[in-house]
Design a protein around this motif. Structure first.
Motif, PDB file in Angstrom:
ATOM      1  N   GLU A  82       0.799  -1.232   0.000  1.00 63.31           N
ATOM      2  CA  GLU A  82       0.000   0.000   0.000  1.00 63.31           C
ATOM      3  C   GLU A  82       0.834   1.285   0.000  1.00 63.31           C
ATOM      4  N   PRO A  83       1.931   1.371   0.774  1.00 58.58           N
ATOM      5  CA  PRO A  83       2.665   2.650   0.814  1.00 58.58           C
ATOM      6  C   PRO A  83       3.398   2.996  -0.477  1.00 58.58           C
ATOM      7  N   TYR A  84       3.477   2.053  -1.428  1.00 54.75           N
ATOM      8  CA  TYR A  84       4.351   2.256  -2.576  1.00 54.75           C
ATOM      9  C   TYR A  84       3.605   2.648  -3.847  1.00 54.75           C
ATOM     10  N   GLY A  85       2.343   3.012  -3.697  1.00 53.01           N
ATOM     11  CA  GLY A  85       1.607   3.531  -4.841  1.00 53.01           C
ATOM     12  C   GLY A  85       0.977   2.453  -5.706  1.00 53.01           C
ATOM     13  N   ARG A  86       0.560   2.867  -6.878  1.00 54.63           N
ATOM     14  CA  ARG A  86      -0.170   1.992  -7.794  1.00 54.63           C
ATOM     15  C   ARG A  86       0.693   0.816  -8.249  1.00 54.63           C
ATOM     16  N   PHE A  87       0.092  -0.371  -8.245  1.00 57.71           N
ATOM     17  CA  PHE A  87       0.799  -1.598  -8.637  1.00 57.71           C
ATOM     18  C   PHE A  87      -0.079  -2.287  -9.679  1.00 57.71           C
ATOM     19  N   ASP A  88       0.113  -1.900 -10.939  1.00 53.84           N
ATOM     20  CA  ASP A  88      -0.768  -2.374 -12.008  1.00 53.84           C
ATOM     21  C   ASP A  88      -0.709  -3.883 -12.212  1.00 53.84           C
ATOM     22  N   GLY A  89       0.436  -4.467 -11.964  1.00 51.87           N
ATOM     23  CA  GLY A  89       0.574  -5.906 -12.190  1.00 51.87           C
ATOM     24  C   GLY A  89       0.340  -6.745 -10.955  1.00 51.87           C
ATOM     25  N   PHE A  90      -0.384  -6.194  -9.976  1.00 52.08           N
ATOM     26  CA  PHE A  90      -0.482  -6.878  -8.686  1.00 52.08           C
ATOM     27  C   PHE A  90      -1.079  -8.276  -8.792  1.00 52.08           C
ATOM     28  N   GLU A  91      -2.141  -8.456  -9.561  1.00 56.65           N
ATOM     29  CA  GLU A  91      -2.804  -9.762  -9.621  1.00 56.65           C
ATOM     30  C   GLU A  91      -1.843 -10.844 -10.106  1.00 56.65           C
ATOM     31  N   ASP A  92      -1.122 -10.557 -11.182  1.00 54.54           N
ATOM     32  CA  ASP A  92      -0.163 -11.534 -11.699  1.00 54.54           C
ATOM     33  C   ASP A  92       1.012 -11.704 -10.741  1.00 54.54           C
ATOM     34  N   TYR A  93       1.427 -10.591 -10.140  1.00 57.76           N
ATOM     35  CA  TYR A  93       2.504 -10.659  -9.151  1.00 57.76           C
ATOM     36  C   TYR A  93       2.120 -11.583  -8.005  1.00 57.76           C
ATOM     37  N   PHE A  94       0.927 -11.382  -7.463  1.00 62.44           N
ATOM     38  CA  PHE A  94       0.519 -12.201  -6.327  1.00 62.44           C
ATOM     39  C   PHE A  94       0.442 -13.679  -6.711  1.00 62.44           C
ATOM     40  N   SER A  95      -0.082 -13.976  -7.878  1.00 63.61           N
ATOM     41  CA  SER A  95      -0.189 -15.374  -8.309  1.00 63.61           C
ATOM     42  C   SER A  95       1.182 -16.038  -8.348  1.00 63.61           C
ATOM     43  N   GLU A  96       2.172 -15.321  -8.883  1.00 67.87           N
ATOM     44  CA  GLU A  96       3.519 -15.890  -8.950  1.00 67.87           C
ATOM     45  C   GLU A  96       4.121 -16.042  -7.559  1.00 67.87           C
ATOM     46  N   LEU A  97       3.905 -15.048  -6.702  1.00 68.01           N
ATOM     47  CA  LEU A  97       4.452 -15.096  -5.345  1.00 68.01           C
ATOM     48  C   LEU A  97       3.835 -16.243  -4.551  1.00 68.01           C
ATOM     49  N   PHE A  98       2.527 -16.398  -4.654  1.00 70.60           N
ATOM     50  CA  PHE A  98       1.825 -17.456  -3.919  1.00 70.60           C
ATOM     51  C   PHE A  98       2.326 -18.828  -4.363  1.00 70.60           C
TER      52      PHE A  98
END
Length: 235
Positions: A82-98
């Motif tokens: 949240e503190p780092y601003g807009r994260f357009d690729g978050f959904e794909d990022y989270f999938s890879e991280l998980f």
């Protein structure tokens, strides 16, 4: 008291991440255009994880638990960034991280684990895991080669309660038809493991690898190999 069973926490007790959490979060985020220092993410993870609700879903339908687990982690990771601003690729990022943290090669055993578990099995003790974790833990422990060492694995997301709640400890006791005084639980959290187990009637033992814990009211080990002297003193 002669113990019939030893219960273990998982992360921080039996296993650890192969890289610091913040480093893994940052490495994957970089591929999705988000640049954050690993140290910042480590601190954000620590703070957000500590303030998150328990990883437990009372009354959840069994076929939806993995969906709830994933959402729990997605909410946590979103808060971290949240503190780092807009994260357009978050959904794909989270999938890879998980998926990354579901792999056994993202985790490693502490050096003494296999030898200690093998020696405990030779004493004909019941061994079990009680962990505030999700369904990925089963595959992680299998991949690291220690799942067969345990007679049961109890995770908070399936049990509906998380440590330090006494219900999750009682779930493990009931599985093996044990009285609380017949079991010892070992973990690295003074509150969730040592105090939680003690409040549930078990013998709670703190694994304090750093030697820096201020908790003095429970037995303490700096290495799991020291469990044998504790067992021998107990009879």
């Amino acid at each position: 008291m002669v113990f019939k069973a030893i219960f273990f926490d998982a992360a921080g007790t039996l296993i650890k991440t192969t890289r610091p959490v913040g480093e893994s979060y940052a490495r994957v985020a970089q591929r999705f255009g988000m640049e954050v220092l690993p140290g910042q993410l480590t601190e954000r993870f620590r703070r957000c994880f500590a303030s998150s609700p328990p990883l437990a879903f009372p009354g959840a339908q069994p076929d939806r638990i993995q969906e709830w687990e994933r959402q729990w982690w997605k909410d946590l990771v979103r808060r971290i960034f949240e503190p780092y601003g807009r994260f357009d690729g978050f959904e794909d990022y989270f999938s890879e991280l998980f998926e990354y943290f579901s792999r056994a090669d993202s985790w490693s055993l502490y050096p003494e684990i296999k030898e200690t578990l093998a020696a405990l099995r030779e004493r004909d003790l019941i061994l079990a895991v009680i962990s505030n974790f999700d369904s990925r833990l089963f595959g992680i422990l299998e991949g690291l080669g220690i799942a067969p060492c345990f007679d049961s694995i109890v995770i908070s997301s399936h049990a509906g309660r998380a440590k330090p709640a006494r219900e999750i400890f009682h779930r493990a006791l009931e599985t093996h038809r044990l009285k609380a005084e017949e079991a010892m639980h070992i973990g690295d959290s003074p509150d969730k493991d040592a105090a939680g187990a003690s409040a549930a009637g078990l013998t709670g033992v703190l694994l304090d690898r750093s030697g820096r814990s201020a908790s003095d009211n429970v037995p303490r080990l700096q290495n799991l190999k020291a469990i044998f002297s504790l067992l021998d003193r107990a009879g």
